[in-house]
Design a protein around this motif. Structure first.
Motif, PDB file in Angstrom:
ATOM      1  N   ILE A  73      10.326   4.894 -10.921  1.00  9.12           N
ATOM      2  CA  ILE A  73       9.096   4.263 -10.433  1.00  9.12           C
ATOM      3  C   ILE A  73       9.177   2.728 -10.372  1.00  9.12           C
ATOM      4  O   ILE A  73       8.721   2.130  -9.389  1.00  9.12           O
ATOM      5  N   SER A  74       9.781   2.077 -11.348  1.00 10.66           N
ATOM      6  CA  SER A  74       9.808   0.603 -11.308  1.00 10.66           C
ATOM      7  C   SER A  74      10.741   0.100 -10.216  1.00 10.66           C
ATOM      8  O   SER A  74      10.411  -0.858  -9.501  1.00 10.66           O
ATOM      9  N   ALA A  75      11.895   0.745 -10.064  1.00  8.78           N
ATOM     10  CA  ALA A  75      12.825   0.350  -8.988  1.00  8.78           C
ATOM     11  C   ALA A  75      12.136   0.521  -7.638  1.00  8.78           C
ATOM     12  O   ALA A  75      12.230  -0.344  -6.754  1.00  8.78           O
ATOM     13  N   LEU A  76      11.419   1.618  -7.496  1.00 15.63           N
ATOM     14  CA  LEU A  76      10.728   1.891  -6.243  1.00 15.63           C
ATOM     15  C   LEU A  76       9.622   0.861  -5.991  1.00 15.63           C
ATOM     16  O   LEU A  76       9.488   0.333  -4.876  1.00 15.63           O
ATOM     17  N   ALA A  77       8.838   0.562  -7.024  1.00 17.20           N
ATOM     18  CA  ALA A  77       7.755  -0.420  -6.872  1.00 17.20           C
ATOM     19  C   ALA A  77       8.335  -1.777  -6.467  1.00 17.20           C
ATOM     20  O   ALA A  77       7.799  -2.442  -5.563  1.00 17.20           O
ATOM     21  N   ASN A  78       9.430  -2.183  -7.085  1.00 18.54           N
ATOM     22  CA  ASN A  78      10.039  -3.477  -6.738  1.00 18.54           C
ATOM     23  C   ASN A  78      10.518  -3.488  -5.289  1.00 18.54           C
ATOM     24  O   ASN A  78      10.369  -4.486  -4.586  1.00 18.54           O
ATOM     25  N   PHE A  79      11.091  -2.372  -4.861  1.00 21.25           N
ATOM     26  CA  PHE A  79      11.536  -2.287  -3.467  1.00 21.25           C
ATOM     27  C   PHE A  79      10.341  -2.416  -2.518  1.00 21.25           C
ATOM     28  O   PHE A  79      10.372  -3.204  -1.569  1.00 21.25           O
ATOM     29  N   LEU A  80       9.282  -1.670  -2.786  1.00 21.29           N
ATOM     30  CA  LEU A  80       8.118  -1.687  -1.878  1.00 21.29           C
ATOM     31  C   LEU A  80       7.473  -3.070  -1.834  1.00 21.29           C
ATOM     32  O   LEU A  80       7.032  -3.531  -0.784  1.00 21.29           O
ATOM     33  N   LYS A  81       7.456  -3.759  -2.990  1.00 18.19           N
ATOM     34  CA  LYS A  81       6.889  -5.115  -3.032  1.00 18.19           C
ATOM     35  C   LYS A  81       7.674  -6.063  -2.137  1.00 18.19           C
ATOM     36  O   LYS A  81       7.131  -7.021  -1.612  1.00 18.19           O
ATOM     37  N   SER A  82       8.971  -5.813  -1.983  1.00 15.34           N
ATOM     38  CA  SER A  82       9.823  -6.726  -1.224  1.00 15.34           C
ATOM     39  C   SER A  82       9.783  -6.450   0.283  1.00 15.34           C
ATOM     40  O   SER A  82      10.402  -7.169   1.052  1.00 15.34           O
ATOM     41  N   GLN A  83       9.096  -5.400   0.687  1.00 20.24           N
ATOM     42  CA  GLN A  83       9.084  -5.016   2.101  1.00 20.24           C
ATOM     43  C   GLN A  83       7.773  -5.407   2.780  1.00 20.24           C
ATOM     44  O   GLN A  83       6.724  -5.409   2.135  1.00 20.24           O
ATOM     45  N   PRO A  84       7.821  -5.729   4.083  1.00 15.76           N
ATOM     46  CA  PRO A  84       6.593  -6.165   4.764  1.00 15.76           C
ATOM     47  C   PRO A  84       5.670  -5.024   5.209  1.00 15.76           C
ATOM     48  O   PRO A  84       4.565  -5.267   5.683  1.00 15.76           O
ATOM     49  N   GLN A  85       6.135  -3.799   5.059  1.00 12.86           N
ATOM     50  CA  GLN A  85       5.388  -2.666   5.625  1.00 12.86           C
ATOM     51  C   GLN A  85       4.272  -2.158   4.721  1.00 12.86           C
ATOM     52  O   GLN A  85       4.364  -2.249   3.499  1.00 12.86           O
ATOM     53  N   ASN A  86       3.244  -1.568   5.372  1.00  9.62           N
ATOM     54  CA  ASN A  86       2.250  -0.806   4.620  1.00  9.62           C
ATOM     55  C   ASN A  86       2.914   0.474   4.100  1.00  9.62           C
ATOM     56  O   ASN A  86       3.953   0.899   4.622  1.00  9.62           O
ATOM     57  N   VAL A  87       2.268   1.070   3.097  1.00  8.98           N
ATOM     58  CA  VAL A  87       2.872   2.235   2.412  1.00  8.98           C
ATOM     59  C   VAL A  87       1.906   3.421   2.431  1.00  8.98           C
ATOM     60  O   VAL A  87       0.701   3.251   2.276  1.00  8.98           O
ATOM     61  N   LEU A  88       2.467   4.592   2.648  1.00  6.22           N
ATOM     62  CA  LEU A  88       1.708   5.834   2.439  1.00  6.22           C
ATOM     63  C   LEU A  88       2.455   6.665   1.405  1.00  6.22           C
ATOM     64  O   LEU A  88       3.645   6.951   1.568  1.00  6.22           O
ATOM     65  N   ILE A  89       1.747   7.026   0.336  1.00  5.92           N
ATOM     66  CA  ILE A  89       2.338   7.940  -0.649  1.00  5.92           C
ATOM     67  C   ILE A  89       1.917   9.353  -0.246  1.00  5.92           C
ATOM     68  O   ILE A  89       0.721   9.633  -0.122  1.00  5.92           O
ATOM     69  N   LEU A  90       2.915  10.207  -0.018  1.00  9.30           N
ATOM     70  CA  LEU A  90       2.615  11.591   0.364  1.00  9.30           C
ATOM     71  C   LEU A  90       2.907  12.519  -0.807  1.00  9.30           C
ATOM     72  O   LEU A  90       4.066  12.685  -1.216  1.00  9.30           O
ATOM     73  N   CYS A  91       1.859  13.110  -1.343  1.00  2.09           N
ATOM     74  CA  CYS A  91       2.005  14.068  -2.450  1.00  2.09           C
ATOM     75  C   CYS A  91       2.375  15.437  -1.865  1.00  2.09           C
ATOM     76  O   CYS A  91       1.693  15.923  -0.952  1.00  2.09           O
TER      77      CYS A  91
END
Ligand code: 3SL
Length: 247
Positions: free
Chosen positions: A126-144
């Motif tokens: 989760i932390s590696a993923l959060a850091n990656f998403l923070k560094s990207q310009p795109q909006n995010v959708l979490i799909l459960c």
């Protein structure tokens, strides 16, 4: 970077309500598909071919791939691998390509394929993923991935945990990220206990699968982020930038 938007789709059956083609989609199936995928790459698996249908997986097996198949929590007869993260720690799988089908997780991945980028989320990364998403310009959708089109607690809790981790960089777009975040903050000190009454924990326990549950609910065991490149999941290299995702 300006604040981006985050949304949560609580089951794949609601995905048609979301505009996700220009977003990074984080697919999550905590128990256990995306936890297995994260574990597999952390232990050196080269690539995973996720397929929704059992027959497709059988064909890949006939072509010589190592194949994993799970339905309703159990390994499907005739396949080498089940859907336990511990099975993916086997050193014999290092450097191998594995075809995988699961009840909900691989279906959620195949439904997300039209987006610009599909990444794999779990508590384990989760932390590696959060850091990656923070560094990207795109909006995010979490799909459960949920369970057969229905809501489940463990994927929604993860959606809340990731929304919480991203709160300084992302604004919630509708109420599901907020609801998931409230739920996560309410139970975060004792997630394992909280989930004891959940349907899939009860299902796995009935099948005698106990140790996977606690492991899959453990945060930050690994730094790897699997992502979809064409039809295959591979491990993201460090310094990876958004433009390469899905390339
Ligand atoms: O539904 C799925 O994709 C699986 O992760 C379910 S299980 O945990 O293997 O039972």
């Amino acid at each position: 970077m300006a604040k981006r938007k985050i949304d949560v789709c609580l089951t794949p059956d609601l995905l048609h309500l979301y505009e996700f083609k220009d977003r990074i989609v984080v697919v999550v199936d905590i128990l256990r598909a995306t936890s297995c995928m994260t574990t597999a790459f952390a232990h050196g698996v080269k690539e995973i071919i996720p397929v929704a249908e059992l027959e497709e997986c059988r064909k890949l097996k006939e072509q010589g791939f190592i194949a994993a198949a799970e339905r309703n929590g159990s390994k499907v007869e005739g396949f080498e691998l089940d859907n336990s993260p511990f099975s993916y720690m086997n050193p014999k799988l290092k450097g191998k390509s594995i075809a995988v089908t699961t009840t909900n997780g691989t279906l959620a991945i195949s439904k997300s394929k039209e987006s610009v980028a599909v990444v794999i989320g779990s508590f384990l990364n989760i932390s590696a993923l959060a850091n990656f998403l923070k560094s990207q310009p795109q909006n995010v959708l979490i799909l459960c991935a949920g369970w057969k089109g229905k809501f489940n607690l463990e994927d929604s809790l993860f959606a809340g945990a990731l929304t919480e981790a991203l709160k300084d960089d992302f604004d919630s777009e509708c109420d599901s990220p907020l609801a998931a975040q409230y739920l996560y903050n309410y139970v975060k000190t004792d997630i394992v206990n909280f989930l004891q009454k959940s349907s899939h924990v009860k299902r796995l326990k009935r099948l005698g699968i106990e140790k996977d549950i606690e492991f899959c609910l453990t945060s930050d065991q690994y730094e790897v982020i699997p992502f979809l490149k064409g039809d295959k999941l591979i491990k993201m290299e460090s310094n990876f930038t958004y433009n390469q995702v899905g390339a």
